[in-house]
Design an enzyme around this catalytic site. Sequence first.
Site: not given
Length: 223
Positions: A51, A58, A193
């Site tokens: 990811y 998302g 993040n």
Amino acid sequence: MINLSLSDLQLSDFIKLVFDKEQLQIDDKVLGRVNESYAFLKDFSKGKIIYGINTGFGPMAQYKIEEAEQKQLQFNLIRSHASGSGERLSADYVKASMIARLNTLSLGYSGVHESAIKVLKDLINHDVTPVIFEHGGVGASGDLVQLAHLGLVMIGEGEVEYKGKIRKTADIFKELDIQPMQISLREGLAVMNGTSVMTGIGIINSIYAKRAMEWSTMATVML
């Protein structure tokens, strides 16, 4: 001189860096830890679906990103989220946020290229603060918009405040010989993040609160 080593930064270090304008140096052991993490992720990610490296984000995580487009993915993430609004955060809040983000990235869990560490150090030492706006972030899932504006400056784009004036980041980098962050694997996601902006604001407010308590106590004693 404040040394960012393998031990944690203290509140007193933030005071010295933000208010006293002391310089920051990065311990070689920290850079070694960052480089080790980067090398591991680079090797580990080969031939795998991971990811944020070779997928979308998302709801778009179901889509695989081809290797030739993976660096552009990180640039696009930063640029697309740098959409804050409202008043600019004060330089003190922004500088504390940069220190908090630097501290997080230096822990060696993010897999970032060492240029991310070095550009943050240079920005802090030259007292260059990215233009970051108050509104747009969702703290529960990270200060995405605010940290995207930080990331935008780290790649040499956007605007900064330097010596009381708002200027183009590219001009300041050229003037001060600051090298932008290299996008290699997941630098965009790693910078964005997190909750370092909330942390930076909280740290500055804690310092202000501590000062207010001290002044209140001294005023009470003088009565």
